[in-house]
Design an enzyme around this catalytic site. Structure first.
Site, PDB file in Angstrom:
ATOM      1  N   ASP A  13     -17.053  81.593 -74.386  1.00  0.00           N
ATOM      2  CA  ASP A  13     -17.681  81.857 -75.697  1.00  0.00           C
ATOM      3  C   ASP A  13     -17.118  80.863 -76.715  1.00  0.00           C
ATOM      4  O   ASP A  13     -16.167  80.127 -76.430  1.00  0.00           O
ATOM      5  CB  ASP A  13     -17.382  83.302 -76.148  1.00  0.00           C
ATOM      6  CG  ASP A  13     -18.096  83.676 -77.442  1.00  0.00           C
ATOM      7  OD1 ASP A  13     -19.194  83.150 -77.710  1.00  0.00           O
ATOM      8  OD2 ASP A  13     -17.556  84.511 -78.200  1.00  0.00           O
ATOM      9  N   SER A  14     -17.704  80.877 -77.916  1.00  0.00           N
ATOM     10  CA  SER A  14     -17.192  80.024 -78.990  1.00  0.00           C
ATOM     11  C   SER A  14     -15.836  80.528 -79.483  1.00  0.00           C
ATOM     12  O   SER A  14     -14.925  79.753 -79.764  1.00  0.00           O
ATOM     13  CB  SER A  14     -18.173  80.055 -80.159  1.00  0.00           C
ATOM     14  OG  SER A  14     -18.376  81.405 -80.555  1.00  0.00           O
ATOM     15  N   TYR A  45     -20.704  78.995 -83.355  1.00  0.00           N
ATOM     16  CA  TYR A  45     -21.902  78.413 -82.754  1.00  0.00           C
ATOM     17  C   TYR A  45     -23.176  78.830 -83.512  1.00  0.00           C
ATOM     18  O   TYR A  45     -24.179  78.136 -83.478  1.00  0.00           O
ATOM     19  CB  TYR A  45     -22.036  78.885 -81.299  1.00  0.00           C
ATOM     20  CG  TYR A  45     -21.223  78.110 -80.284  1.00  0.00           C
ATOM     21  CD1 TYR A  45     -20.384  77.060 -80.660  1.00  0.00           C
ATOM     22  CD2 TYR A  45     -21.317  78.436 -78.924  1.00  0.00           C
ATOM     23  CE1 TYR A  45     -19.657  76.363 -79.706  1.00  0.00           C
ATOM     24  CE2 TYR A  45     -20.591  77.726 -77.971  1.00  0.00           C
ATOM     25  CZ  TYR A  45     -19.770  76.703 -78.362  1.00  0.00           C
ATOM     26  OH  TYR A  45     -19.055  76.010 -77.405  1.00  0.00           O
ATOM     27  N   GLY A  46     -23.099  80.002 -84.153  1.00  0.00           N
ATOM     28  CA  GLY A  46     -24.301  80.629 -84.715  1.00  0.00           C
ATOM     29  C   GLY A  46     -25.004  79.847 -85.798  1.00  0.00           C
ATOM     30  O   GLY A  46     -26.156  80.116 -86.125  1.00  0.00           O
ATOM     31  N   CYS A  77     -22.033  84.482 -74.504  1.00  0.00           N
ATOM     32  CA  CYS A  77     -22.406  84.140 -75.864  1.00  0.00           C
ATOM     33  C   CYS A  77     -23.936  84.084 -75.939  1.00  0.00           C
ATOM     34  O   CYS A  77     -24.559  83.262 -75.264  1.00  0.00           O
ATOM     35  CB  CYS A  77     -21.803  82.780 -76.218  1.00  0.00           C
ATOM     36  SG  CYS A  77     -22.327  82.153 -77.817  1.00  0.00           S
ATOM     37  N   ASN A  78     -24.505  84.978 -76.734  1.00  0.00           N
ATOM     38  CA  ASN A  78     -25.975  85.001 -76.873  1.00  0.00           C
ATOM     39  C   ASN A  78     -26.481  83.712 -77.512  1.00  0.00           C
ATOM     40  O   ASN A  78     -27.519  83.183 -77.132  1.00  0.00           O
ATOM     41  CB  ASN A  78     -26.404  86.172 -77.762  1.00  0.00           C
ATOM     42  CG  ASN A  78     -26.135  87.527 -77.135  1.00  0.00           C
ATOM     43  OD1 ASN A  78     -27.032  88.164 -76.619  1.00  0.00           O
ATOM     44  ND2 ASN A  78     -24.893  87.972 -77.178  1.00  0.00           N
ATOM     45  N   THR A  79     -25.731  83.227 -78.485  1.00  0.00           N
ATOM     46  CA  THR A  79     -26.148  82.025 -79.223  1.00  0.00           C
ATOM     47  C   THR A  79     -26.268  80.826 -78.286  1.00  0.00           C
ATOM     48  O   THR A  79     -27.217  80.043 -78.376  1.00  0.00           O
ATOM     49  CB  THR A  79     -25.118  81.726 -80.339  1.00  0.00           C
ATOM     50  OG1 THR A  79     -24.888  82.923 -81.080  1.00  0.00           O
ATOM     51  CG2 THR A  79     -25.607  80.647 -81.270  1.00  0.00           C
ATOM     52  N   CYS A 188     -24.796  89.798 -80.228  1.00  0.00           N
ATOM     53  CA  CYS A 188     -23.745  88.773 -80.328  1.00  0.00           C
ATOM     54  C   CYS A 188     -22.538  89.427 -79.689  1.00  0.00           C
ATOM     55  O   CYS A 188     -22.233  90.592 -79.990  1.00  0.00           O
ATOM     56  CB  CYS A 188     -23.460  88.440 -81.787  1.00  0.00           C
ATOM     57  SG  CYS A 188     -21.954  87.460 -82.005  1.00  0.00           S
ATOM     58  N   THR A 189     -21.876  88.716 -78.793  1.00  0.00           N
ATOM     59  CA  THR A 189     -20.796  89.357 -78.033  1.00  0.00           C
ATOM     60  C   THR A 189     -19.600  89.715 -78.919  1.00  0.00           C
ATOM     61  O   THR A 189     -18.737  90.498 -78.502  1.00  0.00           O
ATOM     62  CB  THR A 189     -20.339  88.450 -76.880  1.00  0.00           C
ATOM     63  OG1 THR A 189     -20.034  87.150 -77.409  1.00  0.00           O
ATOM     64  CG2 THR A 189     -21.426  88.326 -75.828  1.00  0.00           C
ATOM     65  N   HIS A 190     -19.543  89.162 -80.105  1.00  0.00           N
ATOM     66  CA  HIS A 190     -18.486  89.560 -81.037  1.00  0.00           C
ATOM     67  C   HIS A 190     -18.658  91.024 -81.503  1.00  0.00           C
ATOM     68  O   HIS A 190     -17.676  91.723 -81.744  1.00  0.00           O
ATOM     69  CB  HIS A 190     -18.515  88.678 -82.290  1.00  0.00           C
ATOM     70  CG  HIS A 190     -17.804  87.366 -82.142  1.00  0.00           C
ATOM     71  ND1 HIS A 190     -18.292  86.344 -81.381  1.00  0.00           N
ATOM     72  CD2 HIS A 190     -16.636  86.911 -82.665  1.00  0.00           C
ATOM     73  CE1 HIS A 190     -17.463  85.314 -81.440  1.00  0.00           C
ATOM     74  NE2 HIS A 190     -16.446  85.632 -82.219  1.00  0.00           N
TER      75      HIS A 190
END
Ligand code: DGL
Length: 280
Positions: A13-14, A45-46, A77-79, A188-190
């Protein structure tokens, strides 16, 4: 089916968001070696342009893969997944699992068929996301909120700061304006890492949908396909495990910065004892 050796899984992920996915994978497969890769040098990244993001993800994943030699790669990471998955899948021989907005299960579970989509600014406007909505949720009303600020709040939380739920109100207000909404997709995985605070801010929501369990299931599928899952603990497989225990888990970052020390406790709770800076 016999167990060959411990599996090595790379979760990428970012920032720290992918740890929500890693947590689900860790719960299902406690014996795997987990490598976490955070591209903190290019975080977030978003807000990045799509072409720039595709190049960046491709580059960092190759560096990570050179170091880890993972059996399975998870783009947590969805983005990144909603824009770079096809390219990345074509560039690695290992299975690449992407994390994309869980629109399909949300459309199924929602009673009111009114769904909130909470993601980064990049993910809410992706063609990929629109395609998912067209395919699985044409019968639903979707309210989209793209927030970069929420991503930053999660980073702060995982460094040990307390997040006051009142800070979330101005971000998620479009959801409070619609009385019918009963489901929110954490795309968003966050965001699953801030679920408690979100629930306090939006008490009327019944269903919170994220991708953690689905990704752990998909990981299990690939472990089976690659014959890397210890399905039975026969004497033979126990011996094998003793002789070739898992490699220690490591979290890699693309930049050394003062925030990494504050993440140590969180990483240790996830059985990742080591931090390393990626040599690029
Ligand atoms: N965790 C990432 C996601 O799932 C994005 C966070 C960022 O903007 O870097 O979309």
């Amino acid at each position: 089916m016999s167990h060959k050796r411990f599996a090595k899984i790379l979760v990428f992920d970012s920032g720290v968001g992918g740890l929500s996915i890693l947590q689900s994978v860790r719960q299902q497969f406690p014996d795997c070696t987990l490598f976490y890769g955070s591209d903190n040098a290019a975080f977030p990244y978003g807000t990045k342009a799509e072409a720039e993001l595709i190049e960046r993800v491709d580059d960092v994943l190759h560096q990570l893969q050179k170091t880890t030699q993972a059996d399975i790669i998870i783009i947590a990471c969805n983005t990144a997944s909603t824009v770079a998955l096809p390219r990345i899948r074509g560039r690695f021989s290992q299975p690449v699992i992407g994390v994309v907005p869980a629109i399909k299960p949300a459309a199924k579970i929602s009673q009111t068929k009114t769904i909130g989509l909470l993601a980064t600014p990049g993910t809410v406007k992706r063609d990929y996301t629109e395609k998912l909505i067209k395919e699985f949720a044409t019968h639903c009303h979707i309210i989209r909120v793209g927030s970069n600020e929420l991503v930053h709040l999660v980073e702060k939380k995982l460094r040990g700061e307390t997040i006051d739920p009142s800070q979330l109100k101005p971000i998620v207000y479009p959801f409070t304006e619609c009385l019918d909404i009963d489901t929110i997709v954490l795309a968003c995985t966050h965001f699953p890492l801030l679920k408690q605070e979100l629930q306090q801010t939006l008490p009327a929501i019944t269903y919170w949908v994220d991708s953690g369990e689905a990704i752990a299931r998909r990981t299990g599928y690939w472990l089976d396909q690659l014959k890397l899952r210890p399905l039975d603990m026969t004497e033979q497989s126990c011996d094998l495990m003793k002789n070739s225990g898992p490699v220690s888990s490591v979290a890699f970052f693309t930049r050394q910065d003062k925030n990494l020390a504050a993440l140590k406790t969180t990483l240790q709770q996830l059985s990742i004892p080591n931090i390393a800076i990626l040599n690029k």
